[in-house]
Design an enzyme around this catalytic site. Structure first.
Site, PDB file in Angstrom:
ATOM      1  N   THR A 163     -16.585 -61.131 -21.135  1.00  0.00           N
ATOM      2  CA  THR A 163     -15.786 -60.295 -20.404  1.00  0.00           C
ATOM      3  C   THR A 163     -16.572 -59.128 -19.933  1.00  0.00           C
ATOM      4  O   THR A 163     -17.073 -58.484 -20.980  1.00  0.00           O
ATOM      5  CB  THR A 163     -14.247 -59.884 -20.943  1.00  0.00           C
ATOM      6  OG1 THR A 163     -13.841 -61.176 -21.423  1.00  0.00           O
ATOM      7  CG2 THR A 163     -13.522 -59.197 -19.833  1.00  0.00           C
ATOM      8  N   VAL A 164     -16.801 -58.777 -18.981  1.00  0.00           N
ATOM      9  CA  VAL A 164     -17.792 -57.648 -18.584  1.00  0.00           C
ATOM     10  C   VAL A 164     -16.942 -56.586 -17.936  1.00  0.00           C
ATOM     11  O   VAL A 164     -16.188 -56.972 -16.679  1.00  0.00           O
ATOM     12  CB  VAL A 164     -18.975 -58.195 -17.797  1.00  0.00           C
ATOM     13  CG1 VAL A 164     -19.659 -56.972 -17.110  1.00  0.00           C
ATOM     14  CG2 VAL A 164     -19.744 -59.106 -18.394  1.00  0.00           C
TER      15      VAL A 164
ATOM     16  N   TYR B 121     -11.114 -71.220 -11.194  1.00  0.00           N
ATOM     17  CA  TYR B 121     -12.193 -70.585 -11.750  1.00  0.00           C
ATOM     18  C   TYR B 121     -13.489 -71.171 -12.732  1.00  0.00           C
ATOM     19  O   TYR B 121     -14.467 -71.405 -12.710  1.00  0.00           O
ATOM     20  CB  TYR B 121     -11.812 -69.217 -12.250  1.00  0.00           C
ATOM     21  CG  TYR B 121     -12.837 -68.167 -12.560  1.00  0.00           C
ATOM     22  CD1 TYR B 121     -13.856 -67.506 -11.617  1.00  0.00           C
ATOM     23  CD2 TYR B 121     -13.299 -67.789 -13.799  1.00  0.00           C
ATOM     24  CE1 TYR B 121     -14.797 -66.473 -11.898  1.00  0.00           C
ATOM     25  CE2 TYR B 121     -14.329 -66.968 -14.197  1.00  0.00           C
ATOM     26  CZ  TYR B 121     -15.091 -66.353 -13.291  1.00  0.00           C
ATOM     27  OH  TYR B 121     -16.085 -65.678 -13.610  1.00  0.00           O
TER      28      TYR B 121
ATOM     29  N   SER C 294     -16.543 -54.938 -15.289  1.00  0.00           N
ATOM     30  CA  SER C 294     -16.934 -54.429 -13.788  1.00  0.00           C
ATOM     31  C   SER C 294     -15.743 -53.828 -13.098  1.00  0.00           C
ATOM     32  O   SER C 294     -14.631 -54.070 -13.637  1.00  0.00           O
ATOM     33  CB  SER C 294     -17.442 -55.855 -13.292  1.00  0.00           C
ATOM     34  OG  SER C 294     -16.418 -56.658 -13.070  1.00  0.00           O
TER      35      SER C 294
ATOM     36  N   SER D 288     -20.211 -68.488 -16.054  1.00  0.00           N
ATOM     37  CA  SER D 288     -19.271 -67.634 -16.844  1.00  0.00           C
ATOM     38  C   SER D 288     -19.169 -68.525 -18.133  1.00  0.00           C
ATOM     39  O   SER D 288     -19.340 -69.571 -18.216  1.00  0.00           O
ATOM     40  CB  SER D 288     -18.052 -67.445 -16.312  1.00  0.00           C
ATOM     41  OG  SER D 288     -16.930 -67.047 -16.993  1.00  0.00           O
TER      42      SER D 288
ATOM     43  N   ASP E  43     -23.512 -58.629   0.766  1.00  0.00           N
ATOM     44  CA  ASP E  43     -22.080 -58.533   0.186  1.00  0.00           C
ATOM     45  C   ASP E  43     -21.192 -58.716   1.349  1.00  0.00           C
ATOM     46  O   ASP E  43     -21.850 -58.248   2.335  1.00  0.00           O
ATOM     47  CB  ASP E  43     -21.750 -57.414  -0.612  1.00  0.00           C
ATOM     48  CG  ASP E  43     -20.808 -57.511  -1.641  1.00  0.00           C
ATOM     49  OD1 ASP E  43     -21.029 -57.572  -2.946  1.00  0.00           O
ATOM     50  OD2 ASP E  43     -19.468 -57.560  -1.216  1.00  0.00           O
TER      51      ASP E  43
ATOM     52  N   LYS F 208     -17.144 -72.243 -12.103  1.00  0.00           N
ATOM     53  CA  LYS F 208     -18.174 -72.020 -12.847  1.00  0.00           C
ATOM     54  C   LYS F 208     -19.026 -73.108 -13.664  1.00  0.00           C
ATOM     55  O   LYS F 208     -20.047 -73.210 -13.696  1.00  0.00           O
ATOM     56  CB  LYS F 208     -17.733 -70.851 -13.968  1.00  0.00           C
ATOM     57  CG  LYS F 208     -17.317 -69.505 -13.186  1.00  0.00           C
ATOM     58  CD  LYS F 208     -18.609 -69.002 -12.325  1.00  0.00           C
ATOM     59  CE  LYS F 208     -18.081 -67.543 -11.789  1.00  0.00           C
ATOM     60  NZ  LYS F 208     -19.366 -67.368 -11.201  1.00  0.00           N
TER      61      LYS F 208
HETATM   62  N1  LIG Z   1     -16.770 -59.373 -15.240  1.00  0.00           N
HETATM   63  C1  LIG Z   1     -16.587 -60.387 -15.896  1.00  0.00           C
HETATM   64  O1  LIG Z   1     -16.138 -60.487 -16.725  1.00  0.00           O
HETATM   65  C2  LIG Z   1     -17.371 -61.801 -15.669  1.00  0.00           C
HETATM   66  C3  LIG Z   1     -17.479 -62.810 -16.419  1.00  0.00           C
HETATM   67  C4  LIG Z   1     -18.380 -63.850 -16.259  1.00  0.00           C
HETATM   68  C5  LIG Z   1     -18.790 -64.072 -14.893  1.00  0.00           C
HETATM   69  N2  LIG Z   1     -18.589 -62.942 -13.918  1.00  0.00           N
HETATM   70  C6  LIG Z   1     -19.133 -63.416 -12.672  1.00  0.00           C
HETATM   71  O2  LIG Z   1     -19.965 -62.347 -12.275  1.00  0.00           O
HETATM   72  C7  LIG Z   1     -20.024 -62.296 -10.891  1.00  0.00           C
HETATM   73  C8  LIG Z   1     -19.762 -60.830 -10.444  1.00  0.00           C
HETATM   74  O3  LIG Z   1     -18.487 -60.350 -10.888  1.00  0.00           O
HETATM   75  P1  LIG Z   1     -18.261 -58.859 -11.027  1.00  0.00           P
HETATM   76  O4  LIG Z   1     -17.477 -58.973 -12.569  1.00  0.00           O
HETATM   77  O5  LIG Z   1     -19.315 -58.244 -10.814  1.00  0.00           O
HETATM   78  O6  LIG Z   1     -17.208 -58.562  -9.973  1.00  0.00           O
HETATM   79  P2  LIG Z   1     -16.974 -57.662  -8.773  1.00  0.00           P
HETATM   80  O7  LIG Z   1     -15.599 -57.916  -8.179  1.00  0.00           O
HETATM   81  O8  LIG Z   1     -17.207 -56.163  -9.289  1.00  0.00           O
HETATM   82  O9  LIG Z   1     -18.207 -58.081  -7.759  1.00  0.00           O
HETATM   83  C9  LIG Z   1     -18.057 -59.299  -6.855  1.00  0.00           C
HETATM   84  C10 LIG Z   1     -19.030 -58.741  -5.809  1.00  0.00           C
HETATM   85  O10 LIG Z   1     -18.863 -60.167  -4.936  1.00  0.00           O
HETATM   86  C11 LIG Z   1     -18.424 -59.750  -3.682  1.00  0.00           C
HETATM   87  N3  LIG Z   1     -18.200 -61.039  -2.982  1.00  0.00           N
HETATM   88  C12 LIG Z   1     -16.897 -61.623  -3.292  1.00  0.00           C
HETATM   89  N4  LIG Z   1     -16.909 -62.519  -2.311  1.00  0.00           N
HETATM   90  C13 LIG Z   1     -17.799 -62.524  -1.479  1.00  0.00           C
HETATM   91  C14 LIG Z   1     -18.243 -63.243  -0.417  1.00  0.00           C
HETATM   92  N5  LIG Z   1     -17.453 -64.440   0.343  1.00  0.00           N
HETATM   93  N6  LIG Z   1     -19.525 -63.028   0.443  1.00  0.00           N
HETATM   94  C15 LIG Z   1     -20.242 -62.069  -0.218  1.00  0.00           C
HETATM   95  N7  LIG Z   1     -19.843 -61.384  -1.183  1.00  0.00           N
HETATM   96  C16 LIG Z   1     -18.780 -61.513  -1.872  1.00  0.00           C
HETATM   97  C17 LIG Z   1     -17.793 -58.821  -3.938  1.00  0.00           C
HETATM   98  O11 LIG Z   1     -17.495 -58.117  -2.622  1.00  0.00           O
HETATM   99  C18 LIG Z   1     -18.243 -57.947  -4.823  1.00  0.00           C
HETATM  100  O12 LIG Z   1     -19.025 -56.733  -4.597  1.00  0.00           O
HETATM  101  C19 LIG Z   1     -18.993 -63.351 -10.331  1.00  0.00           C
HETATM  102  O13 LIG Z   1     -19.715 -64.474 -10.029  1.00  0.00           O
HETATM  103  C20 LIG Z   1     -18.058 -63.489 -11.580  1.00  0.00           C
HETATM  104  O14 LIG Z   1     -17.398 -64.772 -11.684  1.00  0.00           O
HETATM  105  C21 LIG Z   1     -17.775 -61.925 -14.134  1.00  0.00           C
END
Ligand SMILES: NC(=O)c1ccc[n+]([C@@H]2O[C@H](COP(=O)([O-])OP(=O)(O)OC[C@H]3O[C@@H](n4cnc5c(N)ncnc54)[C@H](O)[C@@H]3O)[C@@H](O)[C@H]2O)c1
Length: 248
Positions: free
Chosen positions: A181-182, A149, A184, A136, A35, A153
């Site tokens: 939607t999660v 986005y 996080s 996603s 990360d 995806k």
């Molecule tokens: N939360 C949602 O609703 C949701 C829904 C569908 C998909 N997603 C996908 O799930 C994945 C995780 O999302 P999340 O909700 O846990 O978000 P989050 O922001 O909590 O976690 C994402 C992590 O990726 C890291 N990151 C970002 N850019 C980076 C880079 N260039 N190099 C290394 N690390 C990097 C960030 O530092 C962070 O720790 C993403 O790919 C997101 O698109 C999330």
């Protein structure tokens, strides 16, 4: 003592990546946790330890190929690759700057390509492996205000299918997981920045038929299933976990 299999998890400092690192540790993997967020990675290493695993932490931008190769050389071939790092930008197409487009595509899609390209030859040499790329629902249906986005995806899902097609016969399975939607840290930030966080939260919850957001742990459980032996007949799929968001 035999060494545990290794899982390489990107985006491991937060949200779905953090939960996946912990879940895979509980399933018997040691974790290579990658990360940009060095502080968050320390929290991950601690939680992985409590789950019975060991994590090495690697703070670098996942787009940095040289750093990526160095980490793989130092840690060894992963049995599992979970590409979870991702970013978003809120804008319809006409309001999306080229800089924002390039940033979202480079992290969400190109880095999935480069990470898979670096790992697959190592997996092939080791006799196989398992890849999960986080897509996603935004890669399956049009989500408003998310042009770059959605494109990133959709690309992840198509790329993952192509990996399955090319490497299924060589012992590598590749699946995309497509959450709704999660709740996080990412969504927490979006809510905190919204003019009316409570109304925004209710609207986000209402998008799922179940009337709530998913948890990072629920998505991590899906990833753990996909890479497990129970998931052995699942390949090249867009595995939807969205509380029914795209069912209607
Ligand atoms: N939360 C949602 O609703 C949701 C829904 C569908 C998909 N997603 C996908 O799930 C994945 C995780 O999302 P999340 O909700 O846990 O978000 P989050 O922001 O909590 O976690 C994402 C992590 O990726 C890291 N990151 C970002 N850019 C980076 C880079 N260039 N190099 C290394 N690390 C990097 C960030 O530092 C962070 O720790 C993403 O790919 C997101 O698109 C999330």
């Amino acid at each position: 003592m035999t060494a545990k299999p290794l899982a390489f998890v990107t985006g491991a400092a937060s949200g779905i990546g953090f939960a996946t690192a912990v879940r895979l540790a509980r399933a018997g993997y040691d974790i290579t946790a990658a990360d940009v967020d060095a502080v968050g990675l320390q929290r991950t290493a601690h939680a992985v330890g409590e789950a019975g695993g060991t994590a090495t932490t690697h703070a670098f931008d996942i787009r940095d190929d040289t750093a990526l190769t160095g980490v793989l050389d130092a840690t060894g071939t992963p049995a599992v690759l979970a590409n979870i790092a991702g970013v978003g930008v809120a804008a319809p197409l006409a309001d999306t700057s080229t800089e924002d487009w390039d940033r979202v595509i480079s992290i969400n899609l190109t880095a999935v390509f480069t990470t898979c390209r670096a790992v697959i030859p190592r997996m092939l040499a080791a006799g196989g492996g398992n890849i999960v790329n986080v897509g996603s629902v935004a890669g399956l249906v049009g989500v408003g205000n998310r042009a770059a986005y959605c494109a990133s995806k959709g690309g992840v899902i198509a790329l993952t299918r192509s990996i399955a097609a090319d490497y299924a016969a060589k012992g590598i399975r590749a699946n995309a997981i497509c959450p709704g939607t999660v709740a996080s840290e990412w969504i927490g930030k979006i809510l905190a920045d919204a003019p009316d966080p409570e109304a925004t939260r209710r609207a986000m919850e209402a998008r799922q038929l179940d009337g709530r957001m998913g948890s990072p742990e629920e998505v991590a459980a899906g990833i753990a299933f996909l890479v497990s032996d129970d998931g052995r007949f699942v390949n090249g799929t867009a595995f939807v976990m969205d509380g029914g968001m795209t069912a209607v």
